[in-house]
Design a protein around this motif. Structure first.
Motif: not given
Ligand code: GLY
Ligand code: AMP
Length: 438
Positions: A217, A219, A273, A289, A291, A294-296
């Motif tokens: 990513d 950021k 994640y 994480n 979940r 996003d955007p991965e």
């Molecule tokens: N792209 C980082 C996140 O979803 O936390």
């Protein structure tokens, strides 16, 4: 048989999931709560959105799942997990992809997550937990020479982390924690790790797990990793920093994490994640994480060759041992297009027309996922910070990003003085572009 799937998310992540479920022959209709106006563009199947709801609107979500007799609910957003949406739906006998609130604590409570890493001997920076500002200040004054990371323990949409280069910034960061309300009541001071970051993903049904893929990513809001932290301005996959040695470390971390969560009586079901950082050939954990990133997800999910409904259902039914996820590891890139001003004030962009968007939708060889775009009478208007995502595939990241940027060239939002109010980074994938160009 008619299957309706519900996806709980509003952004690009939800759009990628809707696309993946819509591709399944077994799915006839998708419900997205709250969803967004662009979710329909990638499929002819019906996508029903509920813009008046939130991802945390537990009772309403349950009502909709009952009304439409949904076959599967994908809880894609962390706030929904913290709010207990997955637990409530499971209690009502729905099939759910996504961890319980208790398993998801690994994301929504960073101090718990760090204690867990310590207990299971997972590689992580040194950390100290505080809920008292004067104790934290006293601690910092006793160690004035180091850069520190100060972070809110609770959810803060990726904005709760402050990197302090010196003691003055660190003390200021501690007082800033109050801005995050209950999320910042408990906060952490961490050793600062320097290195190259990546995100890795593994799916588990609480019993077995499979590693899926990794991405990198970007950021910060501006090119060269300058400016404020955002939710993510784009990413590339696969990250070349992940060689076989790093890959082994990642697999070992996932293995010990899923095993640890089982021992803690928090079996993890869904996508996990791992936010990691590589320094001197060693992986350290930045965060977990509960979940997809996003955007991965926008560049990983299109690589999964299986019917995604089958995979998600096998997780929801604790039968993942019978599934083998097949992944196409081609290079893909995602570029996030945002309103100029994001992640700060972008109010002067809201409501403006995104010119060239119709053509972008029709551009061959790219995939488009929406987030903050509103469709009004066939026109597409800016309606948020991160607006949409362009995904392209190629032989390597150089080829993939050429396609994405060519498609984006035709899109703009006109400002009062002729300036373009559409902002996107022009250097997504720069690390691997440099490696490949050597
Ligand atoms: N792209 C980082 C996140 O979803 O936390
Ligand atoms: P998070 O919200 O935990 O993903 O953190 C946001 C960003 O802060 C990460 O992507 C890292 O760039 C940075 N960060 C968080 N913790 C650390 C740490 N201990 N050392 C260095 N950078 C960190």
């Amino acid at each position: 048989m008619k299957n309706i799937v519900a996806v709980i998310d509003a952004g690009g992540r939800g759009s990628a999931l809707v696309d993946a479920y819509a591709k399944s022959d077994k799915v006839d209709e998708i419900i997205a709560i709250p969803g967004n106006d662009l979710m329909q563009i990638n499929t002819k199947k019906k996508v029903r959105i509920f813009p008046h709801l939130k991802t945390t609107s537990k009772i309403e979500i349950l009502k909709i799942c009952k009304e439409y007799k949904v076959a599967l609910v994908d809880i894609a957003q962390e706030n929904a997990i913290l709010a207990g949406v997955s637990d409530l739906l499971r209690k009502n006998n729905f099939k759910v992809f996504g961890p319980s609130r208790k398993a998801g604590q690994i994301e929504w409570d960073k101090s718990y997550a760090r204690e867990f890493m310590l207990k299971y001997n997972l590689p992580a920076p040194k950390f100290w937990v505080f809920s008292n500002h004067s104790r934290a200040e006293k601690f910092l004054k006793s160690k004035p020479e180091q850069p520190f990371v100060i972070k809110a323990s609770g959810l803060a949409e990726g904005k709760g982390v402050i990197i302090a280069q010196n003691i003055a910034q660190a003390l200021n960061a501690v007082s800033e924690m109050a801005r995050f309300g209950s999320s910042g009541e408990t906060f952490l001071i961490e050793e600062f790790l320097e290195g190259e970051e990546f995100s890795s993903y593994a799916i588990s049904d609480g019993k077995t797990f499979q590693y899926i893929a990794s991405a990198q990513d970007h950021k910060r809001v501006f090119d060269g990793d300058k400016g404020l932290n955002t939710g993510g301005m784009g990413c590339s996959t696969p990250p070349l920093v992940i060689n076989s040695n790093i890959q082994n470390q990642i697999s070992d971390i996932f293995n010990r994490t899923f095993e640890g969560l089982k021992k803690e009586n928090r079996p993890y079901s869904g996508i996990l994640y791992l936010g990691g950082i590589v320094a001197k050939n060693k992986v350290n954990i930045i965060e977990f994480n509960a979940r997809w990133g996003d955007p991965e997800v926008e560049c990983i999910l299109p690589g999964i060759k299986n019917d995604w409904f089958d995979v998600a259902l096998s997780i929801a039914q604790d039968q993942f041992d019978k599934t083998k996820v097949n992944y196409n590891g081609k290079a893909r890139i995602v570029v996030a297009a945002a309103s100029k001003g994001y992640p700060g004030d972008y109010s002067n962009v809201k409501g403006k027309v995104i010119n060239g968007f119709d053509n972008l939708i029709k551009t061959p060889g790219i995939k488009l996922y929406g987030a903050g775009v509103k469709e009004v009478g066939g026109r597409y208007l800016a309606n948020g910070g991160r607006l949409f995502y362009v995904v392209a595939e190629g032989k390597n990241v150089i080829g993939a990003r050429k396609k994405a940027y060519e498609a984006l060239e035709k899109v703009f939002i006109s400002g009062e003085n002729g300036e373009n109010l559409l902002h996107y980074r022009k250097d997504i994938g720069y690390r691997d572009v440099a490696r490949l160009s050597k």
